[in-house]
Design a protein around this motif. Structure first.
Motif, PDB file in Angstrom:
ATOM      1  N   LEU A 143       0.589  -1.188   0.199  1.00 35.30           N
ATOM      2  CA  LEU A 143       0.441   0.074   0.403  1.00 35.30           C
ATOM      3  C   LEU A 143       0.707   1.545   0.370  1.00 35.30           C
ATOM      4  N   SER A 165      -4.923   9.492  -0.152  1.00 31.51           N
ATOM      5  CA  SER A 165      -5.479   8.953  -0.914  1.00 31.51           C
ATOM      6  C   SER A 165      -4.429   8.262   0.224  1.00 31.51           C
ATOM      7  N   GLU A 200      -3.412   3.763  -2.223  1.00 31.25           N
ATOM      8  CA  GLU A 200      -3.606   2.349  -3.220  1.00 31.25           C
ATOM      9  C   GLU A 200      -2.818   1.619  -2.917  1.00 31.25           C
ATOM     10  N   SER A 213      -6.256  -5.286  -6.811  1.00 30.82           N
ATOM     11  CA  SER A 213      -5.329  -4.108  -6.158  1.00 30.82           C
ATOM     12  C   SER A 213      -6.816  -3.241  -5.677  1.00 30.82           C
ATOM     13  N   HIS A 234      -7.667   1.455  -4.264  1.00 26.78           N
ATOM     14  CA  HIS A 234      -7.618   2.916  -3.935  1.00 26.78           C
ATOM     15  C   HIS A 234      -8.629   3.056  -3.143  1.00 26.78           C
ATOM     16  N   LYS A 272      -9.824   6.433   0.286  1.00 22.41           N
ATOM     17  CA  LYS A 272      -9.654   7.520   0.916  1.00 22.41           C
ATOM     18  C   LYS A 272      -8.700   6.816   2.573  1.00 22.41           C
ATOM     19  N   LEU A 291     -13.123   1.510   0.342  1.00 26.70           N
ATOM     20  CA  LEU A 291     -11.502   1.089  -0.303  1.00 26.70           C
ATOM     21  C   LEU A 291     -12.718   0.613  -1.562  1.00 26.70           C
ATOM     22  N   SER A 296     -12.220  -1.805  -5.327  1.00 33.62           N
ATOM     23  CA  SER A 296     -11.622  -2.801  -5.607  1.00 33.62           C
ATOM     24  C   SER A 296     -11.515  -3.689  -6.959  1.00 33.62           C
TER      25      SER A 296
END
Length: 273
Positions: free
Chosen positions: A186, A193, A195, A202, A204, A206, A219, A221
């Motif tokens: 990560l 942010s 990700e 994978s 991403h 906040k 999240l 994904s």
């Protein structure tokens, strides 16, 4: 091995006490020179190399030492970890008592640790060059053998590619499921942010940082299906990366702990010159 532990402590001594006459501006040797305390405490020192009988050997990747202001040194000899006490008088250091783990190591690493133990005995002379976050420390024995160390700044939370290396449940730490090593990572962005990879998919989202806490938003994904161990890791990480979590950084290690008690451990890559 016990000797090597104490030896590394030696360098700790460099910054734990002021030399006699500190504050008076006199070195105490009659020369009138000003004695300054060597800036070695509060620094993560990577062991770069060891030179014995004129032969230089590069240190194992994880060999390092950290010295706190109270005169306690901790670190790694490259495989085994150590702690020790030290005493300093000017730029001379005397090794005190210490302890070390006794893990079996790869042959080349064990040879280095043995050589390090032999070099770090008796009185050592310390010298620091450079400044800021880029300093070099040299410890020299009476026979002329020496160890070279370089300072390394701590990894920042944001912008660092943190590799997940372990999981935590309450006070119990566990390794990653077999076959999932190096798959989860990560990276936190400066704009709040986050990700990375969960072991399979994978993601991403906040991540608001405030003090020693990080609050994760929902999240997003990808939705691939992967072999069982990778999905097991993914479910475990999703249980950590939700809501408010506590975080701490210890140089190149990151700990995240959710309110449920579930957590993760991650490491940052070594800094490059």
């Amino acid at each position: 091995m016990a000797v090597s532990v104490l030896a590394l402590l030696t360098l700790a001594a460099c910054g734990t006490e002021s030399g006699s006459g500190a504050g008076s501006g006199d070195s105490g040797d009659g020369s009138g020179a000003v004695r300054t305390e060597l800036p070695v405490t509060g620094v993560h020192w990577n062991v770069s190399s060891l030179t014995v009988d004129g032969r230089r050997t590069t240190a194992p990747a994880d060999a390092h030492v950290e010295i706190d202001p109270s005169g306690k040194a901790t670190g790694s000899l490259g495989c085994n970890r150590f702690t020790a006490d030290v005493r300093v008088d000017g730029d001379k250091v005397t090794v005190g008592s210490g302890t070390t783990t006794e893990m079996g190591c790869q042959e080349d690493v064990q040879q280095f640790e043995t050589a390090l133990g032999r070099a770090f005995s008796g009185e050592l002379e310390a010298a620091v060059t450079g400044g800021g976050e880029h300093k070099e420390l040299t410890l020299t024995t009476a026979e002329g053998d020496s160890i070279a160390l370089t300072s390394e700044p701590p990894a920042p939370l944001t912008g660092t590619a943190w590799k997940v290396t372990g999981l935590v449940s309450g006070k119990v730490a566990t390794s990653l499921p077999a076959g999932t090593e190096n798959r989860a990572h990560l990276t936190f962005g400066k704009g709040g942010s986050v990700e990375g990879g969960l072991g399979c998919n994978s993601f991403h989202g906040k991540a608001a940082v405030s003090g020693s806490t990080i609050t994760f938003g929902p999240l997003a994904s990808t939705r691939k299906m992967c072999p069982g161990p990778r999905m097991e890791l993914e479910r475990a990480l999703l249980g950590v990366l939700e809501g408010k979590t506590a975080y701490s950084i210890g140089h190149r290690s990151l700990s995240l702990t959710a309110e449920s008690g579930r957590g993760l451990r991650a490491t940052a890559p070594a800094a490059k010159d």
